[in-house]
Design a protein around this motif. Structure first.
Motif, PDB file in Angstrom:
ATOM      1  N   THR A  22       0.801  -1.226   0.000  1.00 34.15           N
ATOM      2  CA  THR A  22       0.000   0.000   0.000  1.00 34.15           C
ATOM      3  C   THR A  22       0.838   1.282   0.000  1.00 34.15           C
ATOM      4  N   TRP A  23       2.154   1.189   0.167  1.00 33.36           N
ATOM      5  CA  TRP A  23       2.964   2.402   0.253  1.00 33.36           C
ATOM      6  C   TRP A  23       2.867   3.288  -1.003  1.00 33.36           C
ATOM      7  N   PRO A  24       2.603   2.745  -2.220  1.00 30.50           N
ATOM      8  CA  PRO A  24       2.452   3.673  -3.360  1.00 30.50           C
ATOM      9  C   PRO A  24       1.314   4.682  -3.194  1.00 30.50           C
ATOM     10  N   GLN A  25       0.303   4.348  -2.380  1.00 36.24           N
ATOM     11  CA  GLN A  25      -0.806   5.280  -2.182  1.00 36.24           C
ATOM     12  C   GLN A  25      -0.326   6.591  -1.567  1.00 36.24           C
ATOM     13  N   VAL A  26       0.447   6.494  -0.497  1.00 36.23           N
ATOM     14  CA  VAL A  26       0.930   7.706   0.150  1.00 36.23           C
ATOM     15  C   VAL A  26       2.114   8.301  -0.601  1.00 36.23           C
ATOM     16  N   ALA A  27       2.864   7.467  -1.328  1.00 31.73           N
ATOM     17  CA  ALA A  27       4.005   7.993  -2.099  1.00 31.73           C
ATOM     18  C   ALA A  27       3.522   8.954  -3.183  1.00 31.73           C
ATOM     19  N   ARG A  28       2.423   8.643  -3.838  1.00 32.77           N
ATOM     20  CA  ARG A  28       1.906   9.522  -4.886  1.00 32.77           C
ATOM     21  C   ARG A  28       1.424  10.846  -4.290  1.00 32.77           C
ATOM     22  N   ILE A  29       0.768  10.784  -3.122  1.00 33.05           N
ATOM     23  CA  ILE A  29       0.316  12.015  -2.475  1.00 33.05           C
ATOM     24  C   ILE A  29       1.506  12.860  -2.037  1.00 33.05           C
ATOM     25  N   ALA A  30       2.508  12.210  -1.426  1.00 31.75           N
ATOM     26  CA  ALA A  30       3.682  12.950  -0.957  1.00 31.75           C
ATOM     27  C   ALA A  30       4.452  13.556  -2.122  1.00 31.75           C
ATOM     28  N   ARG A  31       4.575  12.833  -3.208  1.00 31.75           N
ATOM     29  CA  ARG A  31       5.298  13.349  -4.376  1.00 31.75           C
ATOM     30  C   ARG A  31       4.626  14.610  -4.923  1.00 31.75           C
ATOM     31  N   GLY A  32       3.307  14.570  -5.087  1.00 31.87           N
ATOM     32  CA  GLY A  32       2.601  15.741  -5.600  1.00 31.87           C
ATOM     33  C   GLY A  32       2.679  16.928  -4.657  1.00 31.87           C
ATOM     34  N   ALA A  33       2.568  16.674  -3.343  1.00 29.94           N
ATOM     35  CA  ALA A  33       2.640  17.775  -2.380  1.00 29.94           C
ATOM     36  C   ALA A  33       4.029  18.407  -2.363  1.00 29.94           C
ATOM     37  N   VAL A  34       5.074  17.588  -2.477  1.00 30.72           N
ATOM     38  CA  VAL A  34       6.443  18.116  -2.478  1.00 30.72           C
ATOM     39  C   VAL A  34       6.709  18.915  -3.755  1.00 30.72           C
ATOM     40  N   ILE A  35       6.240  18.423  -4.887  1.00 35.59           N
ATOM     41  CA  ILE A  35       6.418  19.169  -6.136  1.00 35.59           C
ATOM     42  C   ILE A  35       5.731  20.530  -6.055  1.00 35.59           C
ATOM     43  N   SER A  36       4.553  20.572  -5.456  1.00 32.44           N
ATOM     44  CA  SER A  36       3.841  21.837  -5.308  1.00 32.44           C
ATOM     45  C   SER A  36       4.584  22.789  -4.366  1.00 32.44           C
ATOM     46  N   ALA A  37       5.091  22.249  -3.244  1.00 31.59           N
ATOM     47  CA  ALA A  37       5.808  23.098  -2.288  1.00 31.59           C
ATOM     48  C   ALA A  37       7.170  23.536  -2.822  1.00 31.59           C
ATOM     49  N   LYS A  38       7.757  22.737  -3.712  1.00 27.47           N
ATOM     50  CA  LYS A  38       9.085  23.061  -4.234  1.00 27.47           C
ATOM     51  C   LYS A  38       9.060  24.322  -5.089  1.00 27.47           C
ATOM     52  N   GLY A  39       7.918  24.674  -5.635  1.00 21.73           N
ATOM     53  CA  GLY A  39       7.821  25.869  -6.455  1.00 21.73           C
ATOM     54  C   GLY A  39       7.602  27.144  -5.674  1.00 21.73           C
ATOM     55  N   SER A  40       7.606  27.091  -4.351  1.00 20.72           N
ATOM     56  CA  SER A  40       7.397  28.288  -3.535  1.00 20.72           C
ATOM     57  C   SER A  40       8.643  29.167  -3.521  1.00 20.72           C
ATOM     58  N   ASP A  41       8.442  30.425  -3.143  1.00 18.18           N
ATOM     59  CA  ASP A  41       9.530  31.402  -3.188  1.00 18.18           C
ATOM     60  C   ASP A  41      10.599  31.149  -2.136  1.00 18.18           C
ATOM     61  N   TYR A  42      10.250  30.482  -1.033  1.00 15.79           N
ATOM     62  CA  TYR A  42      11.236  30.298   0.020  1.00 15.79           C
ATOM     63  C   TYR A  42      12.317  29.290  -0.359  1.00 15.79           C
ATOM     64  N   VAL A  43      12.068  28.460  -1.375  1.00 12.72           N
ATOM     65  CA  VAL A  43      13.080  27.488  -1.788  1.00 12.72           C
ATOM     66  C   VAL A  43      14.279  28.177  -2.439  1.00 12.72           C
ATOM     67  N   PRO A  44      14.111  29.015  -3.491  1.00 13.83           N
ATOM     68  CA  PRO A  44      15.289  29.718  -4.026  1.00 13.83           C
ATOM     69  C   PRO A  44      15.918  30.675  -3.020  1.00 13.83           C
ATOM     70  N   ALA A  45      15.109  31.213  -2.092  1.00 12.77           N
ATOM     71  CA  ALA A  45      15.686  32.080  -1.061  1.00 12.77           C
ATOM     72  C   ALA A  45      16.622  31.294  -0.154  1.00 12.77           C
ATOM     73  N   ALA A  46      16.203  30.073   0.228  1.00 12.77           N
ATOM     74  CA  ALA A  46      17.073  29.236   1.056  1.00 12.77           C
ATOM     75  C   ALA A  46      18.321  28.803   0.293  1.00 12.77           C
ATOM     76  N   GLU A  47      18.168  28.513  -0.998  1.00 11.00           N
ATOM     77  CA  GLU A  47      19.331  28.143  -1.805  1.00 11.00           C
ATOM     78  C   GLU A  47      20.306  29.310  -1.927  1.00 11.00           C
ATOM     79  N   ALA A  48      19.796  30.515  -2.027  1.00 10.46           N
ATOM     80  CA  ALA A  48      20.668  31.688  -2.118  1.00 10.46           C
ATOM     81  C   ALA A  48      21.449  31.909  -0.838  1.00 10.46           C
ATOM     82  N   LEU A  49      20.898  31.457   0.289  1.00 11.70           N
ATOM     83  CA  LEU A  49      21.602  31.593   1.562  1.00 11.70           C
ATOM     84  C   LEU A  49      22.612  30.473   1.794  1.00 11.70           C
ATOM     85  N   GLY A  50      22.709  29.547   0.847  1.00 13.12           N
ATOM     86  CA  GLY A  50      23.684  28.481   0.965  1.00 13.12           C
ATOM     87  C   GLY A  50      23.197  27.238   1.687  1.00 13.12           C
ATOM     88  N   VAL A  51      21.893  27.103   1.921  1.00 11.37           N
ATOM     89  CA  VAL A  51      21.348  25.926   2.588  1.00 11.37           C
ATOM     90  C   VAL A  51      21.384  24.742   1.627  1.00 11.37           C
TER      91      VAL A  51
END
Length: 327
Positions: A198-227
């Motif tokens: 059953t793990w693919p059920q939650v893997a698909r949900i987690a993958r989509g949620a992470v892809i959506s959150a990855k496009g937020s502005d705080y991600v490039p801001a954290a990368e610019a700070l060297g994180v």
């Protein structure tokens, strides 16, 4: 111009090098009347996402009812001795199908076992199986889905293809086949099988949620700070993408409890030495045509438990979805 206004202008000083007739005049501070400005009273600190979600949940009767049911079931599973002093494994044919009494509220089954005691102790196997399978389900599926969604590329392709293969295998069919082949059936084997298919059920949900959150502005801001990218995933992406994962995990906990009961009902689940609602439902089903209602006691306990987790999942879905909240 009145004398008072002319005297006030004489006290004011011109500002800037403006043309005649276009000067800006500023009155001295002692000539300005100070009035109260509008203000907003803020009681306490503003609530964040989780604080707002908790405030939303506390106002929902659905959440309160579900939390009450789940709290009662967990308490029964953890401390069954608080609710009955009878041994669920002690059976005597002398009491076979005896009616309910003051000491034995639900009566006896065909083997002379106390039905109330077995209903109370049956919660332990079901809750342990459901919680164990859910934790493993979340750990494996959530981790793989988050890694696939965040890093993408070949890792995403490999995890997605494996998930599609596992997703195509029916859970109940796989569980029945494997449990029949197993020589020693235990709770931990049931937990492992439920999570493995059953793990693919939650893997698909987690993958989509992470892809959506990855496009937020705080991600490039954290990368610019060297994180580092892995630290961004742990500290920023996962906390903002965990909401849908929690909702689907809560709902699947009830599904796991039903699946364990179904396997025990079919005789391929937990061993006969374990007290299980599914096994008691199977035993009571054979007495249903004879007019005995012993089937309904474990079945009602199972239905209420699953209903509690499904209601909790619905309440969490409404609270953790900002777009779906009612204003």
């Amino acid at each position: 111009m009145p004398d008072e206004e002319r005297g006030m202008l004489d006290k004011q000083a011109p500002q800037g090098n403006s043309r005649p007739g276009q000067q800006r005049w500023v009155a001295p501070p002692d000539e300005v009347e100070v009035v109260a400005t509008d203000r907003v009273d803020v009681h306490g600190t503003p609530a964040g996402f989780w604080g707002s979600a908790w405030r939303e949940l506390r106002r929902k009767p659905l959440f309160l009812v579900a939390a009450g049911i789940i709290l009662l079931v967990v308490l029964v599973a953890a401390f069954p001795g608080l609710f009955t002093g009878q041994d669920p494994r002690y059976c005597s044919v002398d009491f076979s199908l005896a009616p309910p009494s003051r000491e034995h509220w639900f009566g006896y089954d065909l083997q002379g076992c106390d039905i109330y005691a077995r209903t109370i102790y049956g919660a332990r196997a079901s809750v342990l199986t459901g919680v164990g399978a859910t934790l493993l389900f979340l750990l494996v599926g959530g981790t793989l889905g988050a890694l696939a969604g965040f890093y993408g590329g070949p890792l995403d392709s490999i995890i997605s293809r494996i998930a599609e293969v596992v997703y195509a295998i029916p859970l109940m069919l796989a569980a029945i086949v494997i449990m029949q082949l197993a020589e020693d059936r235990t709770i931990w084997m049931v937990i492992l099988i439920l999570a493995a298919f059953t793990w693919p059920q939650v893997a698909r949900i987690a993958r989509g949620a992470v892809i959506s959150a990855k496009g937020s502005d705080y991600v490039p801001a954290a990368e610019a700070l060297g994180v580092s990218r892995f630290r961004i995933l742990l500290r920023h992406i996962i906390p903002n993408a965990i909401g849908p994962v929690i909702v689907v995990t809560t709902i699947w906990l009830g599904v796991f409890i039903v699946t364990e009961a179904t396997l025990s009902f079919l005789g391929v689940g937990l061993p006969p030495t374990e007290v299980s609602w599914g096994a008691d439902i199977a035993a009571g089903q054979r007495q249903l045509r004879a007019g005995s209602l012993i089937l309904f006691y474990p079945a009602t306990a199972l239905a209420l438990t699953v209903l509690g987790f499904i209601m909790l999942g619905d309440a969490l879905r409404d609270a953790l979805d900002p777009k779906g909240r009612r204003r």
